[in-house]
Every structure is written in structure tokens, then in C-alpha cells.
Scaffold this motif. Structure first.
Motif, mmCIF file in Angstrom:
data_model
loop_
_atom_site.group_PDB
_atom_site.id
_atom_site.type_symbol
_atom_site.label_atom_id
_atom_site.label_comp_id
_atom_site.label_asym_id
_atom_site.label_seq_id
_atom_site.Cartn_x
_atom_site.Cartn_y
_atom_site.Cartn_z
ATOM 1 N N ILE A 16 103.112 15.751 79.750
ATOM 2 C CA ILE A 16 103.702 17.038 79.392
ATOM 3 C C ILE A 16 105.209 16.903 79.188
ATOM 4 C CG2 ILE A 16 104.186 19.376 80.244
ATOM 5 C CD1 ILE A 16 101.465 19.153 81.760
ATOM 6 N N ALA A 49 103.388 22.442 71.292
ATOM 7 C CA ALA A 49 102.168 22.895 71.958
ATOM 8 C C ALA A 49 101.522 23.984 71.108
ATOM 9 C CB ALA A 49 102.486 23.434 73.350
ATOM 10 N N ILE A 79 99.214 27.386 71.509
ATOM 11 C CA ILE A 79 98.894 28.362 72.541
ATOM 12 C C ILE A 79 97.815 29.311 72.020
ATOM 13 C CG2 ILE A 79 99.818 30.093 74.121
ATOM 14 C CD1 ILE A 79 101.215 27.382 74.384
ATOM 15 N N ARG A 108 104.267 26.440 69.447
ATOM 16 C CA ARG A 108 105.519 26.437 70.184
ATOM 17 C C ARG A 108 106.102 25.032 70.149
ATOM 18 N NH1 ARG A 108 104.593 30.950 69.587
ATOM 19 N NH2 ARG A 108 104.607 32.707 71.069
ATOM 20 N N LEU A 157 108.233 22.475 77.788
ATOM 21 C CA LEU A 157 107.147 22.984 78.602
ATOM 22 C C LEU A 157 107.357 22.400 80.000
ATOM 23 C CD1 LEU A 157 103.461 23.292 77.435
ATOM 24 C CD2 LEU A 157 104.126 23.137 79.814
ATOM 25 N N HIS A 158 107.798 23.242 80.911
ATOM 26 C CA HIS A 158 108.333 22.791 82.194
ATOM 27 C C HIS A 158 107.261 22.823 83.285
ATOM 28 C CE1 HIS A 158 111.505 22.090 85.146
ATOM 29 N NE2 HIS A 158 110.953 23.028 85.892
ATOM 30 N N ILE A 214 102.927 25.713 85.397
ATOM 31 C CA ILE A 214 103.804 25.306 84.316
ATOM 32 C C ILE A 214 104.412 26.556 83.686
ATOM 33 C CG2 ILE A 214 102.512 23.193 83.823
ATOM 34 C CD1 ILE A 214 101.279 24.622 81.437
ATOM 35 N N TYR A 274 106.510 27.891 79.883
ATOM 36 C CA TYR A 274 107.097 27.575 78.584
ATOM 37 C C TYR A 274 107.952 28.755 78.126
ATOM 38 C CZ TYR A 274 103.247 30.245 76.385
ATOM 39 O OH TYR A 274 102.351 31.214 76.007
ATOM 40 N N ILE A 290 96.232 26.098 76.423
ATOM 41 C CA ILE A 290 97.338 25.324 75.855
ATOM 42 C C ILE A 290 96.794 23.968 75.428
ATOM 43 C CG2 ILE A 290 99.606 24.303 76.276
ATOM 44 C CD1 ILE A 290 100.034 26.411 78.447
ATOM 45 N N LEU A 329 98.015 20.309 74.022
ATOM 46 C CA LEU A 329 99.099 19.366 73.778
ATOM 47 C C LEU A 329 98.504 18.130 73.127
ATOM 48 C CD1 LEU A 329 100.772 19.665 77.289
ATOM 49 C CD2 LEU A 329 101.655 20.638 75.180
ATOM 50 N N TRP A 345 109.941 33.725 79.913
ATOM 51 C CA TRP A 345 109.045 32.580 80.071
ATOM 52 C C TRP A 345 107.622 33.058 80.289
ATOM 53 C CZ3 TRP A 345 110.772 27.387 80.233
ATOM 54 C CH2 TRP A 345 112.171 27.242 80.164
#
Length: 210
Positions: free
Chosen positions: A44, A50, A52, A66, A73-74, A81, A83, A106, A108, A151
Motif C-alpha cells: 500500500i 486506487a 474505489i 484516486r 493511501l495512509h 486505512i 485516503y 478498494i 490497488l 479523509w
């Protein structure tokens, strides 16, 4: 996971109908986690895009793209998580769906190095930027004028692999400078698909036919 019920009722009904229960069971047991493991977290952290998926309370679906610098993406922890949501066209389609129905998916995809994907499914909530920063350290700062307004924080319920069989191998190209947050029509892509022109033509025709 062993001992837990993965997947939807529809999945299991079709597995019974088409005789794929054994294969599906192996996948659930071997690949589906209810958290992010260290390899997933590293993955990640180097993704810069990403996809969504959301749906409203009626089940009407929407899929959005996104993107940002790697790490946009934290990962807050192994079960959470977040975003960022930046200034956009003002429609707020994904956030509107989340307000009605918190379930999100999500996707990825690593098109460059490992040609592999990661699914993350969970329950989402909308948190304003200043509120999240008061409680979470290490969130990405604004970059070239692109600042998060709010967020989407997702509580991870499922995390699992997307196989590499059909993921294309892409070679990154240098990106041109982008005007983040602009309302300039040309910078945003203009009327690329001709929707505005078509709408105006229909309106003009309607006026003539009156």
C-alpha cells in the motif's frame, strides 16, 4: 479465515450452484485476512493510485479513481486505512454513497513491478482533515497546492490478493505538470466525450420544437 464466514450470501449460493465450494473455501482459508499484514502494508505504501467502489442505500454503484504520491493511501494501523479527498467537481458521488452506505471496496494494482493486486473491503466514514490530524500522525502534507479537505477512514474487514494473470505490464512515463484544484476547463479535460455539446444541442432542439 478458518472458522469465519467469508463472502456474500450470493457468492455462496453460486458456489453451491456451480460446484466451486472447494476452490472457494481454499481461497478464503489461504488468502483472505481481516487485517493488513506487513507485506500488504508495504505494498500500500508504494501505490500511487486506487480504484474505489461504493454504492448508495438502493445499491446503485459508482467506481472512482484516486491518485497521489506513493503513500497517499495512509495505513493508520493493521486494521485501519485512510485516503484523502481533494477539491473536485463538487458532485461528491463517492462520499454521498458512503454517507448512505458505509461499505467500500478498494482495488490497488501494481502495473509496474510485481504485477499483482490487493483488494481491501471495509466500513468507511468521512473525517475532516483537521479532525483526523489531531489524532493521527504521519498523514501526507499538501503537495503543490493539493491539500486534503477531508479523509475517508476505512475499517478493514477483508484484505486479499488479486491474481496477476491478466494485469498488464505498464511502463511509467513522466507526468506533465498538473494544475491541482483548478477550475480551468481545458486543464480538466474539457468536453472530451462531447456530453456538454450534446446536452446543449438537445436543449436547443427542444426549444425549436416548442
Amino acid at each position: 479465515m478458518p472458522g469465519t464466514h467469508c463472502g456474500s450470501d450470493g457468492e455462496h449460493e453460486l458456489q453451491d450452484r456451480y460446484g466451486t465450494q472447494e476452490r472457494a473455501g481454499r481461497f478464503y482459508d489461504d488468502q483472505v485476512l481481516d487485517h493488513l499484514n506487513p507485506t500488504m502494508i508495504e505494498f500500500i505504501g508504494r501505490m500511487d493510485m486506487a480504484f474505489i467502489a461504493t454504492a448508495d442505500k438502493h445499491g446503485e454503484c459508482d467506481s472512482s479513481f484516486r491518485a497521489g504520491l506513493p503513500g497517499f493511501l495512509h495505513v493508520i494501523d493493521e486494521r485501519t486505512i485512510a485516503y484523502p479527498e481533494y477539491r473536485g467537481n463538487g458532485v461528491l458521488a463517492s462520499l454521498g454513497n458512503i454517507l448512505e452506505n458505509p461499505h467500500v471496496g478498494i482495488m490497488l494494482l501494481d502495473f509496474v513491478r510485481d504485477l499483482i493486486g490487493l483488494h481491501i473491503n471495509g466500513a468507511a466514514r468521512i473525517v475532516e482533515d483537521d479532525a483526523l490530524r489531531r489524532h493521527v500522525t504521519g498523514l501526507p502534507e499538501s503537495h503543490k497546492g493539493r491539500a486534503a479537505e477531508r479523509w475517508v477512514v476505512v475499517d478493514v474487514e477483508e484484505a486479499y490478493i488479486h491474481c496477476r494473470k491478466h494485469i498488464p505490464h505498464l511502463v511509467p512515463a513522466d507526468r506533465e505538470q498538473r494544475e491541482w484544484g483548478t477550475d480551468n476547463v481545458r486543464a480538466k479535460g474539457g468536453d472530451y466525450f462531447g456530453a456538454k455539446a450534446e446536452s446543449r444541442a438537445l436543449s436547443a432542439n427542444a426549444l425549436v420544437s416548442r
